[in-house]
Design a protein around this motif. Structure first.
Motif: not given
Length: 247
Positions: A153-160, A191-193
């Motif tokens: 598993d992974s963590a991601r940060i988005y801006f707009d 892992e699969t998105g």
């Protein structure tokens, strides 16, 4: 008599240039003062605007202006309660208990079924209703997660809706961000998105009018410096060195 008058005239001219350079040196001191931020609410539509120029709205009918006590991107964020936003289309349900397969002709074999992890996310920074002055302040983002990320598993940060970082923290420069309302989103992916959990936070960016005025003043000072004679620039440099040594 003419030979004696010429050096006296040159000395007087240098003394005038010295006073000019000292005055310019005092002007070169930066006077950046962060003005307070005000929240403007339209009583009819409920629209919220953030500004550092409340006088533009105080004379308008139906505008409620109040000064805000909010944090900035460089300050320590306030503790916030753990908030979770669950995506109903992507959240997974807990599976049933592990099943045991028994074969009467062979020894019993236990098949272990992995239980999905129910993540909880919280954006600790920025706090609610935080405004940032463009372009001098960065938007610092910090995310807390419980339990810890599992393998794959992974963590991601988005801006707009644009990915700006992978992980639980990010620093977003506001120099290229337009003034207005913007959205920060933290997502946990498998892992699969597949999106397992996500949380969003709204922030506000305003144009720093104080910085703009200060930049214009610095540009005018630089232009005045470029017009100085070579001996005036030399005297200004010597004056700056003396001030630096005395501090």
């Amino acid at each position: 008599m003419t030979l004696l008058a010429k050096p006296s005239f040159l000395k007087s001219r240098i003394r005038v240039g010295l006073w000019t350079t000292v005055a310019l040196a005092s002007l070169c001191t930066s006077l950046t003062n962060a003005a307070p931020i005000y929240k403007v609410v339209d009583e009819q539509t409920g629209q919220v605007t953030f500004t550092d120029r409340p006088q533009d709205y105080e004379q308008q009918v139906g505008k409620q202006v109040s000064q805000m006590a909010i944090t900035t991107g460089n300050e320590t964020s306030r503790s916030t309660s753990l908030n979770t936003t669950t995506n109903p289309n992507t959240s997974r349900q807990s599976s049933n208990a592990s099943q045991t397969v028994t074969d009467t002709e062979s020894p019993a074999i236990n098949t272990k079924v992995t239980t999905p992890v129910n993540y909880q996310l919280a954006i600790t920074e920025p706090s609610e209703e935080t405004a940032y002055r463009r372009p001098v302040q960065n938007i610092d983002v910090n995310v807390q997660i419980k339990p810890a990320l599992q393998v794959g598993d992974s963590a991601r940060i988005y801006f707009d809706d644009k990915e700006v970082a992978q992980g639980l923290s990010a620093s977003i420069a506001t120099v290229d961000v337009l003034p207005g309302t913007h959205t920060i989103k933290a997502i946990i992916q498998s892992e699969t998105g597949q999106t397992l959990e996500q949380i969003t936070r709204t922030v506000y960016v305003i144009q720093n009018t104080t910085t703009l005025q200060d930049n214009k003043r610095k540009a005018a000072q630089l232009l005045a410096y470029q017009k100085l004679a070579w001996y005036q620039k030399l005297m200004l440099k010597l004056r700056q060195q003396e001030v630096a040594q005395s501090q």
